[in-house]
Design a protein around this motif. Structure first.
Motif, PDB file in Angstrom:
ATOM      1  N   ASN A 195      -7.500  -9.933   3.143  1.00 11.00           N
ATOM      2  CA  ASN A 195      -6.217  -9.842   2.448  1.00 11.00           C
ATOM      3  C   ASN A 195      -5.778  -8.393   2.273  1.00 11.00           C
ATOM      4  O   ASN A 195      -6.597  -7.489   2.133  1.00 11.00           O
ATOM      5  CB  ASN A 195      -6.332 -10.505   1.069  1.00 11.00           C
ATOM      6  CG  ASN A 195      -4.989 -10.593   0.370  1.00 11.00           C
ATOM      7  OD1 ASN A 195      -3.961 -10.810   1.009  1.00 11.00           O
ATOM      8  ND2 ASN A 195      -4.991 -10.430  -0.939  1.00 11.00           N
ATOM      9  N   PRO A 248      -3.694  -6.828  -0.404  1.00  9.16           N
ATOM     10  CA  PRO A 248      -2.971  -7.001  -1.663  1.00  9.16           C
ATOM     11  C   PRO A 248      -1.987  -5.872  -1.944  1.00  9.16           C
ATOM     12  O   PRO A 248      -1.117  -6.003  -2.793  1.00  9.16           O
ATOM     13  CB  PRO A 248      -4.087  -7.017  -2.717  1.00  9.16           C
ATOM     14  CG  PRO A 248      -5.208  -6.258  -2.089  1.00  9.16           C
ATOM     15  CD  PRO A 248      -5.120  -6.548  -0.627  1.00  9.16           C
ATOM     16  N   ASP A 284      -3.079 -10.672  -6.237  1.00  6.99           N
ATOM     17  CA  ASP A 284      -2.271 -11.776  -5.696  1.00  6.99           C
ATOM     18  C   ASP A 284      -2.510 -13.097  -6.422  1.00  6.99           C
ATOM     19  O   ASP A 284      -2.428 -14.173  -5.825  1.00  6.99           O
ATOM     20  CB  ASP A 284      -2.534 -11.956  -4.195  1.00  6.99           C
ATOM     21  CG  ASP A 284      -1.849 -10.886  -3.357  1.00  6.99           C
ATOM     22  OD1 ASP A 284      -0.880 -10.286  -3.852  1.00  6.99           O
ATOM     23  OD2 ASP A 284      -2.277 -10.652  -2.219  1.00  6.99           O
ATOM     24  N   ARG A 320       7.380  -7.317  -4.216  1.00 14.17           N
ATOM     25  CA  ARG A 320       7.759  -7.715  -2.856  1.00 14.17           C
ATOM     26  C   ARG A 320       9.122  -8.372  -2.947  1.00 14.17           C
ATOM     27  O   ARG A 320       9.362  -9.216  -3.825  1.00 14.17           O
ATOM     28  CB  ARG A 320       6.769  -8.720  -2.262  1.00 14.17           C
ATOM     29  CG  ARG A 320       5.602  -8.066  -1.548  1.00 14.17           C
ATOM     30  CD  ARG A 320       4.652  -7.444  -2.499  1.00 14.17           C
ATOM     31  NE  ARG A 320       3.317  -7.275  -1.889  1.00 14.17           N
ATOM     32  CZ  ARG A 320       2.273  -6.834  -2.544  1.00 14.17           C
ATOM     33  NH1 ARG A 320       2.366  -6.525  -3.817  1.00 14.17           N
ATOM     34  NH2 ARG A 320       1.112  -6.699  -1.945  1.00 14.17           N
ATOM     35  N   CYS A 328       6.546  -7.342   5.727  1.00 10.70           N
ATOM     36  CA  CYS A 328       5.190  -7.885   5.585  1.00 10.70           C
ATOM     37  C   CYS A 328       4.748  -8.651   6.822  1.00 10.70           C
ATOM     38  O   CYS A 328       3.576  -9.025   6.927  1.00 10.70           O
ATOM     39  CB  CYS A 328       5.109  -8.791   4.360  1.00 10.70           C
ATOM     40  SG  CYS A 328       5.203  -7.889   2.798  1.00 10.70           S
ATOM     41  N   TYR A 330       7.774  -5.238   1.511  1.00 10.11           N
ATOM     42  CA  TYR A 330       6.983  -4.447   0.566  1.00 10.11           C
ATOM     43  C   TYR A 330       7.745  -3.166   0.225  1.00 10.11           C
ATOM     44  O   TYR A 330       8.233  -2.474   1.118  1.00 10.11           O
ATOM     45  CB  TYR A 330       5.634  -4.111   1.202  1.00 10.11           C
ATOM     46  CG  TYR A 330       4.706  -3.281   0.356  1.00 10.11           C
ATOM     47  CD1 TYR A 330       3.857  -3.884  -0.569  1.00 10.11           C
ATOM     48  CD2 TYR A 330       4.656  -1.898   0.501  1.00 10.11           C
ATOM     49  CE1 TYR A 330       2.983  -3.125  -1.330  1.00 10.11           C
ATOM     50  CE2 TYR A 330       3.782  -1.130  -0.261  1.00 10.11           C
ATOM     51  CZ  TYR A 330       2.948  -1.751  -1.178  1.00 10.11           C
ATOM     52  OH  TYR A 330       2.085  -0.990  -1.933  1.00 10.11           O
ATOM     53  N   ARG A 377       7.700 -11.422  -5.320  1.00 19.26           N
ATOM     54  CA  ARG A 377       6.472 -11.214  -6.102  1.00 19.26           C
ATOM     55  C   ARG A 377       6.677  -9.949  -6.932  1.00 19.26           C
ATOM     56  O   ARG A 377       7.084  -8.916  -6.400  1.00 19.26           O
ATOM     57  CB  ARG A 377       5.246 -11.015  -5.208  1.00 19.26           C
ATOM     58  CG  ARG A 377       5.053 -12.067  -4.142  1.00 19.26           C
ATOM     59  CD  ARG A 377       3.740 -11.838  -3.420  1.00 19.26           C
ATOM     60  NE  ARG A 377       3.757 -12.460  -2.096  1.00 19.26           N
ATOM     61  CZ  ARG A 377       2.715 -13.014  -1.496  1.00 19.26           C
ATOM     62  NH1 ARG A 377       1.547 -13.014  -2.086  1.00 19.26           N
ATOM     63  NH2 ARG A 377       2.821 -13.547  -0.296  1.00 19.26           N
TER      64      ARG A 377
END
Length: 627
Positions: free
Chosen positions: A44, A46, A175, A204, A298, A306, A336
């Motif tokens: 991942n 993050p 996340d 995000r 992303c 991002y 996000r």
């Protein structure tokens, strides 16, 4: 089939450190259990969806040359590539790639699944089992236990992790994943020194709600550059955008500082100095009227973007107001929200140069649990820890990299010798050998180690040797080739802003001129061979920077002399009267392996090193007298 309950090595974590550790150990012939709290989060990202960057690109090239996976993965899922710092010297050229975040995770999960001897399993490690001063097993939160001969801790930011966004906070990993709440207590019970660090991430955004017409476009580069030597990378298929905060943004942030957990004292962990939150930047630099931001896709198939440079733990309503004050983001919608995350980590002074815990045999650590930050720093440590765990299991001599070898060696040496009071970040300025430890020659510096270890094929190594043999041969040819004066030659020189010649000149001397590159001499170089671009790059760098490189190599030889002066294991530093009290305490805590390492310990002065050398000389003479 009966479940396997015994492995040579367990790796706790499947982030960037855990992936490299698990793959290296399995590829070296060990049976490996790789545990992670969620299989959906293997590899991942993050934080920003990128690999490489200033100094970090050098790390990835070294990882690749040693036989690691990060460079190949980044090339495979690259959606934009750039070589940073081209306007500066080659010592700081740094490759950087935007990658498809989800594709990167899928690539790495597949690499683990396909690796022979490696078992990937979802589960939380709750306890490290040790007997007679060495690791013997791991116990999961579910109650299952597994016997192991060695263990690599690569837990990232998950240990007792807690996220913050304004007044809201809860125990959680990055996340929104579950935290690892149990293992810290086990590490403390083993007597390992712990500390609390903090990092953060920005919001995000929904790319469909961004007005890109108000922003500066950043295009990717074409060409063959990538991270993996001899490999190929994906095309630059997306663009990034440059934008800025403004005074209105800063006023919104200042008015909300009483709701920021960073300034109200709610967050106790120490944050990264070189990657501060936007509220920290506004407070620390009140004279700045704007701060630079980047919009980075992303992935190729998602609209999620991002926002690099706007890391924050401000409340979500403030984040919305702040974003809407930025030109081009007036109507943006958040997918996000940003947050800060606190987590436990080890004091890296408890580790040696192999990343082994000094007080417990068979236990290794890598990545953010060692106090570092960044995917690339984690991967480099994971590779070294995995190699050494495998060599420990097989009874082989440990593998270490020194500062003179490159950036991975510098990174590890900084952590285990100097320690860190904040999340450590690699920068080119940290390497005193950066001109000889460039991103372009990592294969020459590291691939021999990879071959010897068994992580690099003979075929790949020989291809590297051929590249540098061709470069050396071309430099010799240039040195022997003299070009007579002509209108064509002087026309080229004048067109490039440099002095024409009267009596002709050697090709090597012409290439040393700053204004002249290899390609522009082609029209007057009739015997020129057809060489690959990477060979030409080596020719140009070695010709133009010959004096600096030779001086750097002399410095490396002197440093190697100090590194070859191994310090006896039984030295009682507290009894050496020639040392200051602080130096005695620091040397006792770190237990340096060599005189060179001793000289890099904070609190140990050159005069202390002189005193230590006098002590060692006297000790040798006394032993001679006894015999």
């Amino acid at each position: 089939m009966k479940e396997k309950r015994s492995f040579d090595i367990a790796v706790i974590g499947a982030g960037h450190a855990g992936i490299e550790a698990a793959l290296a150990a399995a590829r070296l012939g060990c049976s490996v259990l790789c545990l992670c709290t969620s299989l959906d989060a293997v590899g991942n990202m993050p934080c920003n969806p990128s690999v490489g960057g200033t100094a970090k690109g050098q790390l990835v090239r070294e990882i690749d040359a040693l036989g690691g996976e990060m460079g190949r993965a980044a090339d495979a899922v690259c959606i934009q590539f750039r070589m940073l710092n081209r306007g500066k010297g080659p010592a700081v050229y740094s490759p950087r790639a935007q990658v498809d975040r989800m594709a990167y995770r899928a690539y790495m999960k597949g690499a683990l699944e396909r690796c022979e001897g490696l078992t990937l399993m979802q589960g939380e490690c709750a306890e490290i089992i040790a007997e007679d001063g060495r690791v013997t097993g791991v116990k999961l939160a579910s109650g299952l236990s597994y016997k192991v001969k060695a263990l690599v801790i690569a837990t990232g930011t998950f240990l007792r992790s807690r996220v913050f966004a304004g007044e809201f906070s809860r125990n959680a990993g990055p996340d929104g994943m579950l935290p690892a709440d149990c293992l810290s207590s086990s590490l403390e019970a083993l007597g390992l020194p712990m500390r609390r660090f903090k990092t953060g991430t920005p919001a995000r955004l929904d790319g469909n709600t961004i007005d890109y017409s108000k922003m500066e476009v950043q295009y990717g580069e074409k060409g063959e550059d990538g991270f993996s030597y001899g490999g190929s990378r994906g095309e630059s298929k997306v663009v990034c955008h440059l934008l800025y905060t403004n005074e209105k943004t800063h006023d919104i942030i200042r008015s909300a500082l009483d709701r920021s957990p960073l300034f109200t004292g709610v967050i106790e962990g120490v944050g990264p100095r070189y990657c501060p939150s936007i509220e920290d930047k506004v407070v620390r630099f009140p004279e700045k009227t704007r701060h630079q931001l980047f919009l980075e896709p992303c992935g190729a198939e998602t609209g999620e973007v991002y926002l690099q440079g706007l890391s924050t733990s401000l409340p979500e309503d403030v984040q919305i107001e702040m974003l809407h004050s930025i030109e081009g983001l007036e109507n943006v919608e958040v997918m996000r929200f940003g947050y800060a995350i606190e987590y436990d980590c080890l004091d890296p002074l408890c580790l040696d140069q192999t990343l082994a815990v000094k007080s417990l045999k068979g236990l290794y650590a890598a990545g953010q649990v060692c106090g570092s930050s960044g995917y690339e720093e984690a991967a480099g440590q994971g590779l070294v820890a995995g190699i050494n765990a495998a060599r420990f299991v097989k009874g082989k001599a440990p593998f270490t990299l020194s500062r003179t070898d490159g950036y991975i060696g510098t990174l590890i040496d900084d952590l285990v010798t100097k320690g860190t009071n904040e999340p450590y970040r690699m920068m080119t300025s940290r390497s005193e050998y950066r001109l000889t430890s460039r991103q372009d020659n990592a294969d020459r510096r590291m691939m021999g180690y990879g071959l010897e270890l068994g992580l690099v094929s003979r075929e790949r190594f020989e291809a590297m040797e051929k590249k540098y043999r061709l470069a050396d041969e071309e430099i010799k040819r240039l040195e022997k080739t003299h070009i007579p004066p002509s209108d064509k030659l002087n026309g080229i020189l004048e067109a490039h802003g440099t002095t024409p010649v009267v009596s002709g000149a050697g090709l090597l001397e012409l290439l040393k001129r700053p204004q002249i590159d290899y390609d522009c001499l082609g029209p007057v170089d009739d015997d020129r061979p057809d060489l690959p671009r990477d060979v030409i790059e080596q020719v140009e760098i070695n010709v133009k920077y010959e004096g600096y490189i030779k001086r750097g190599l002399r410095d490396i030889e002197e440093q190697k002399r100090l590194e070859n002066m191994v310090l006896p294991d039984d030295i009682d530093y507290m009894s050496i009267n020639q040392l200051r009290v602080e130096a005695r305490q620091k040397l006792t805590a770190v237990r340096p392996r060599t005189l060179g390492q001793a000289g890099r310990i904070s609190g140990v002065s050159p005069s202390d090193i002189g005193g230590l050398m006098v002590y060692l000389s006297t000790r040798r003479e006394e032993k001679k007298d006894v015999r």
